[in-house]
Motif scaffolding. Structure first.
Motif, PDB file in Angstrom:
ATOM      1  N   SER A  15       0.842  -1.190   0.000  1.00  0.00           N
ATOM      2  CA  SER A  15       0.000   0.000   0.000  1.00  0.00           C
ATOM      3  C   SER A  15       0.886   1.253   0.000  1.00  0.00           C
ATOM      4  O   SER A  15       2.055   1.206   0.372  1.00  0.00           O
ATOM      5  N   VAL A  16       0.300   2.362  -0.424  1.00  0.00           N
ATOM      6  CA  VAL A  16       1.038   3.610  -0.627  1.00  0.00           C
ATOM      7  C   VAL A  16       0.651   4.604   0.465  1.00  0.00           C
ATOM      8  O   VAL A  16      -0.538   4.792   0.726  1.00  0.00           O
ATOM      9  N   PRO A  17       1.635   5.274   1.082  1.00  0.00           N
ATOM     10  CA  PRO A  17       1.291   6.303   2.071  1.00  0.00           C
ATOM     11  C   PRO A  17       0.408   7.386   1.431  1.00  0.00           C
ATOM     12  O   PRO A  17       0.721   7.875   0.341  1.00  0.00           O
ATOM     13  N   LEU A  18      -0.671   7.735   2.090  1.00  0.00           N
ATOM     14  CA  LEU A  18      -1.572   8.757   1.558  1.00  0.00           C
ATOM     15  C   LEU A  18      -0.830  10.070   1.327  1.00  0.00           C
ATOM     16  O   LEU A  18      -1.089  10.760   0.332  1.00  0.00           O
ATOM     17  N   ALA A  19       0.106  10.408   2.196  1.00  0.00           N
ATOM     18  CA  ALA A  19       0.856  11.656   2.046  1.00  0.00           C
ATOM     19  C   ALA A  19       1.562  11.733   0.691  1.00  0.00           C
ATOM     20  O   ALA A  19       1.752  12.818   0.142  1.00  0.00           O
ATOM     21  N   GLN A  20       1.902  10.612   0.131  1.00  0.00           N
ATOM     22  CA  GLN A  20       2.573  10.551  -1.172  1.00  0.00           C
ATOM     23  C   GLN A  20       1.610  10.891  -2.313  1.00  0.00           C
ATOM     24  O   GLN A  20       2.039  11.219  -3.411  1.00  0.00           O
ATOM     25  N   LEU A  21       0.301  10.823  -2.044  1.00  0.00           N
ATOM     26  CA  LEU A  21      -0.708  11.020  -3.083  1.00  0.00           C
ATOM     27  C   LEU A  21      -1.519  12.300  -2.923  1.00  0.00           C
ATOM     28  O   LEU A  21      -2.486  12.510  -3.659  1.00  0.00           O
ATOM     29  N   TRP A  22      -1.128  13.171  -1.991  1.00  0.00           N
ATOM     30  CA  TRP A  22      -1.931  14.375  -1.754  1.00  0.00           C
ATOM     31  C   TRP A  22      -2.118  15.200  -3.014  1.00  0.00           C
ATOM     32  O   TRP A  22      -3.197  15.721  -3.270  1.00  0.00           O
ATOM     33  N   LEU A  53      -9.747   6.375  -4.299  1.00  0.00           N
ATOM     34  CA  LEU A  53      -8.611   5.699  -3.677  1.00  0.00           C
ATOM     35  C   LEU A  53      -9.123   4.974  -2.439  1.00  0.00           C
ATOM     36  O   LEU A  53      -9.811   5.568  -1.601  1.00  0.00           O
ATOM     37  N   ILE A  54      -8.786   3.700  -2.328  1.00  0.00           N
ATOM     38  CA  ILE A  54      -9.311   2.840  -1.263  1.00  0.00           C
ATOM     39  C   ILE A  54      -8.299   2.731  -0.123  1.00  0.00           C
ATOM     40  O   ILE A  54      -7.158   2.318  -0.338  1.00  0.00           O
ATOM     41  N   PRO A  55      -8.705   3.082   1.097  1.00  0.00           N
ATOM     42  CA  PRO A  55      -7.794   3.008   2.245  1.00  0.00           C
ATOM     43  C   PRO A  55      -7.382   1.576   2.589  1.00  0.00           C
ATOM     44  O   PRO A  55      -8.127   0.632   2.336  1.00  0.00           O
ATOM     45  N   ASP A  56      -6.207   1.462   3.178  1.00  0.00           N
ATOM     46  CA  ASP A  56      -5.729   0.187   3.708  1.00  0.00           C
ATOM     47  C   ASP A  56      -6.100   0.157   5.189  1.00  0.00           C
ATOM     48  O   ASP A  56      -5.493   0.868   5.997  1.00  0.00           O
ATOM     49  N   PRO A  57      -7.102  -0.633   5.569  1.00  0.00           N
ATOM     50  CA  PRO A  57      -7.551  -0.631   6.961  1.00  0.00           C
ATOM     51  C   PRO A  57      -6.471  -1.080   7.945  1.00  0.00           C
ATOM     52  O   PRO A  57      -6.471  -0.662   9.098  1.00  0.00           O
ATOM     53  N   ALA A  58      -5.543  -1.893   7.495  1.00  0.00           N
ATOM     54  CA  ALA A  58      -4.478  -2.378   8.380  1.00  0.00           C
ATOM     55  C   ALA A  58      -3.517  -1.270   8.790  1.00  0.00           C
ATOM     56  O   ALA A  58      -2.840  -1.380   9.814  1.00  0.00           O
TER      57      ALA A  58
END
Length: 144
Positions: A15-22, A53-58
């Motif tokens: 999974s990709v850090p959300l901060a990388q996709l802002w 974009l779908i969050p990674d719940p883990a």
């Protein structure tokens, strides 16, 4: 009237850090689904926003309740030219960067050219997506 549509899903591994996709979310092309959304809520979000974009719940959430990581993309866009699909996927993969595998494809259908139906497979690290026709005789090609 000409009809275009694209739908499908792509998983990001890891999974990709959300901060990388802002930056891709700032312009509204992509929407981040709520971190705790059920499958039904995710589907409703896709129906409203088309590119989600779908969050990674883990990975949990940050102090503001936003998901820390994104595990994939789900698309249901009823009206988009193939070039727009390709540009959007290429931009997203550039922000995801190298070191991530993009698994899955989007099914595209357009009736501007008879039989213009196929899948679009993203390329990691900002590479050009691959077009694979499923109903016409055009050979597989990269859009560049």
């Amino acid at each position: 009237m000409i009809h275009y549509s694209v739908e499908g899903s792509i998983d990001f591994r890891p999974s990709v850090p959300l901060a990388q996709l802002w930056e891709v979310t700032d312009d509204g092309e992509f929407v981040v689904a709520p971190a705790s959304a059920s499958e039904r809520e995710l589907q409703a979000c896709v129906e409203r926003n088309a590119w989600v974009l779908i969050p990674d719940p883990a990975a949990g959430t940050d102090e503001q309740g936003r998901p820390r990581h994104i595990r994939g993309l789900r698309v249901d866009e009823p009206e988009m030219y193939c070039a727009g699909v390709l540009n959007r996927l290429e931009r997203l993969s550039a922000f995801i960067g190298h070191g991530h595998e993009l698994i899955g494809s989007l099914r595209y259908e357009g009736d501007d050219v008879p039989g213009d139906v196929g899948t679009v497979e993203p390329a990691a690290g900002g590479g050009c997506p691959l077009w694979r026709p499923t109903q016409n005789s055009t050979p597989s090609r990269r859009f560049e």
